[in-house]
Design an enzyme around this catalytic site. Structure first.
Site, PDB file in Angstrom:
ATOM      1  N   PRO A  10       0.787  -1.227   0.000  1.00  0.00           N
ATOM      2  CA  PRO A  10       0.000   0.000   0.000  1.00  0.00           C
ATOM      3  C   PRO A  10       0.827   1.289   0.000  1.00  0.00           C
ATOM      4  CG  PRO A  10      -0.099  -1.097   2.140  1.00  0.00           C
ATOM      5  CD  PRO A  10       0.529  -2.066   1.178  1.00  0.00           C
ATOM      6  N   ASN A  11       0.313   2.232  -0.774  1.00  0.00           N
ATOM      7  CA  ASN A  11       0.855   3.599  -0.894  1.00  0.00           C
ATOM      8  C   ASN A  11       2.137   3.701  -1.704  1.00  0.00           C
ATOM      9  OD1 ASN A  11      -1.187   4.993   0.682  1.00  0.00           O
ATOM     10  ND2 ASN A  11      -0.343   3.907   2.437  1.00  0.00           N
ATOM     11  N   ARG A  18       5.237  12.323  -2.835  1.00  0.00           N
ATOM     12  CA  ARG A  18       5.295  12.888  -1.480  1.00  0.00           C
ATOM     13  C   ARG A  18       6.456  12.253  -0.726  1.00  0.00           C
ATOM     14  NH1 ARG A  18       0.038  12.685   1.822  1.00  0.00           N
ATOM     15  NH2 ARG A  18       1.482  13.844   3.123  1.00  0.00           N
ATOM     16  N   TYR A  23      11.768   8.688   0.798  1.00  0.00           N
ATOM     17  CA  TYR A  23      11.710   7.656  -0.243  1.00  0.00           C
ATOM     18  C   TYR A  23      12.362   8.050  -1.569  1.00  0.00           C
ATOM     19  CZ  TYR A  23       8.302   5.792   3.048  1.00  0.00           C
ATOM     20  OH  TYR A  23       7.693   5.319   4.182  1.00  0.00           O
ATOM     21  N   ASN A  74       8.038  -5.770  -1.311  1.00  0.00           N
ATOM     22  CA  ASN A  74       8.017  -4.613  -0.428  1.00  0.00           C
ATOM     23  C   ASN A  74       6.567  -4.505   0.022  1.00  0.00           C
ATOM     24  OD1 ASN A  74       8.040  -2.238   0.959  1.00  0.00           O
ATOM     25  ND2 ASN A  74       9.136  -1.056  -0.614  1.00  0.00           N
ATOM     26  N   ALA A  77       3.469  -0.887   4.575  1.00  0.00           N
ATOM     27  CA  ALA A  77       2.964  -0.892   5.966  1.00  0.00           C
ATOM     28  C   ALA A  77       2.503  -2.283   6.411  1.00  0.00           C
ATOM     29  CB  ALA A  77       1.828   0.107   6.098  1.00  0.00           C
ATOM     30  N   GLU A  98      12.777  -9.803   1.147  1.00  0.00           N
ATOM     31  CA  GLU A  98      12.024  -8.682   1.726  1.00  0.00           C
ATOM     32  C   GLU A  98      12.790  -7.409   1.399  1.00  0.00           C
ATOM     33  OE1 GLU A  98      11.715  -8.699   6.010  1.00  0.00           O
ATOM     34  OE2 GLU A  98      10.699  -6.745   6.030  1.00  0.00           O
ATOM     35  N   HIS A 100      12.939  -3.014   1.394  1.00  0.00           N
ATOM     36  CA  HIS A 100      12.441  -1.705   1.815  1.00  0.00           C
ATOM     37  C   HIS A 100      13.352  -0.622   1.265  1.00  0.00           C
ATOM     38  CE1 HIS A 100       9.561  -3.530   4.442  1.00  0.00           C
ATOM     39  NE2 HIS A 100      10.525  -4.322   4.893  1.00  0.00           N
ATOM     40  N   ARG A 107      13.592   4.017  11.977  1.00  0.00           N
ATOM     41  CA  ARG A 107      12.442   4.926  12.008  1.00  0.00           C
ATOM     42  C   ARG A 107      11.583   4.659  13.262  1.00  0.00           C
ATOM     43  NH1 ARG A 107       9.787   4.725   6.271  1.00  0.00           N
ATOM     44  NH2 ARG A 107       8.673   6.509   7.159  1.00  0.00           N
TER      45      ARG A 107
HETATM   46  O1  CA2 Z   1      10.873   1.824   3.147  1.00  0.00           O
HETATM   47  C1  CA2 Z   1      10.009   1.134   2.622  1.00  0.00           C
HETATM   48  O2  CA2 Z   1      10.109   0.655   1.489  1.00  0.00           O
HETATM   49  C2  CA2 Z   1       8.694   0.887   3.382  1.00  0.00           C
HETATM   50  O3  CA2 Z   1       8.262  -0.434   3.083  1.00  0.00           O
HETATM   51  C3  CA2 Z   1       7.715   1.906   2.842  1.00  0.00           C
HETATM   52  C4  CA2 Z   1       6.364   1.880   3.553  1.00  0.00           C
HETATM   53  C5  CA2 Z   1       6.540   1.939   5.067  1.00  0.00           C
HETATM   54  O4  CA2 Z   1       5.282   1.773   5.693  1.00  0.00           O
HETATM   55  C6  CA2 Z   1       7.505   0.880   5.563  1.00  0.00           C
HETATM   56  O5  CA2 Z   1       7.657   1.043   6.958  1.00  0.00           O
HETATM   57  C7  CA2 Z   1       8.848   1.005   4.882  1.00  0.00           C
HETATM   58  C8  CA2 Z   1       5.501   3.065   3.131  1.00  0.00           C
HETATM   59  C9  CA2 Z   1       5.260   3.171   1.660  1.00  0.00           C
HETATM   60  C10 CA2 Z   1       4.477   4.420   1.412  1.00  0.00           C
HETATM   61  O6  CA2 Z   1       5.196   5.201   0.489  1.00  0.00           O
HETATM   62  C11 CA2 Z   1       4.830   6.503   0.331  1.00  0.00           C
HETATM   63  C12 CA2 Z   1       5.502   7.184  -0.649  1.00  0.00           C
HETATM   64  C13 CA2 Z   1       5.222   8.498  -0.879  1.00  0.00           C
HETATM   65  C14 CA2 Z   1       4.254   9.133  -0.140  1.00  0.00           C
HETATM   66  C15 CA2 Z   1       3.571   8.452   0.837  1.00  0.00           C
HETATM   67  C16 CA2 Z   1       3.862   7.130   1.066  1.00  0.00           C
END
Ligand code: CA2
Length: 143
Positions: A10-11, A18, A23, A74, A77, A98, A100, A107
């Site tokens: 997700p996301n 953003r 990221y 990946n 969340a 896995e 990330h 974090r």
């Molecule tokens: O670091 C990663 O790849 C994560 O899997 C990214 C997830 C986060 O919940 C993990 O803890 C670590 C979040 C992905 C959401 O990505 C966004 C990108 C731009 C704007 C909002 C969210």
């Protein structure tokens, strides 16, 4: 030809739009393009997908049984919450990486637990978006 499934949770479709300080500024489409280029170079077939729905990810993992030779995930969340993804991954007998973009352990505390890690062969984290290409190279070596 070996088949590698790359799943995104997700996301991750919001990448590049953003939170670039966490990221980076590359989009998921950019990352998909790099993975397809690397797949071409390695001579493997890559299926790159994203879903915001836990059940859809579970279904794709189930469908990977007998179809994919390796999996990169990946789970975003869902990494930190999903027993369903853990259980689905546990049924696979292929190498699982896995992945990330950030390093969740550096974090918030709620990101320190991973339900994916116990069923993964390797974890790649904190290397930014280029981690996808590194994961693909690493998985190729494991096949
Ligand atoms: O670091 C990663 O790849 C994560 O899997 C990214 C997830 C986060 O919940 C993990 O803890 C670590 C979040 C992905 C959401 O990505 C966004 C990108 C731009 C704007 C909002 C969210």
């Amino acid at each position: 030809m070996k088949k590698i499934l790359i799943l995104n949770g997700p996301n991750l479709n919001m990448l590049g739009l953003r939170e670039p300080e966490i990221y980076g500024s590359d989009t998921l489409d950019d990352i998909k393009g790099w993975c397809l280029e690397k797949a071409n170079e390695l001579g493997v077939d890559v299926d790159f997908r994203q879903s915001n729905h836990e059940g859809e990810l579970v279904t794709w993992i189930q469908q990977a049984r007998g179809d994919a030779d390796g999996l990169i995930i990946n789970a975003a969340a869902y990494t930190h919450t999903s027993v369903a993804l853990h259980d689905a991954l546990k049924t696979l007998d292929i190498p699982i990486i896995e992945l990330h973009i950030s390093d969740p352990e550096k974090r918030e505390k709620f990101r320190h637990i991973s339900y994916i890690q116990p069923v993964a062969s390797e974890v790649i984290k904190g290397l930014g978006a280029k981690g996808y290409v590194l994961a693909l190279e690493k998985l190729f070596k494991l096949l």
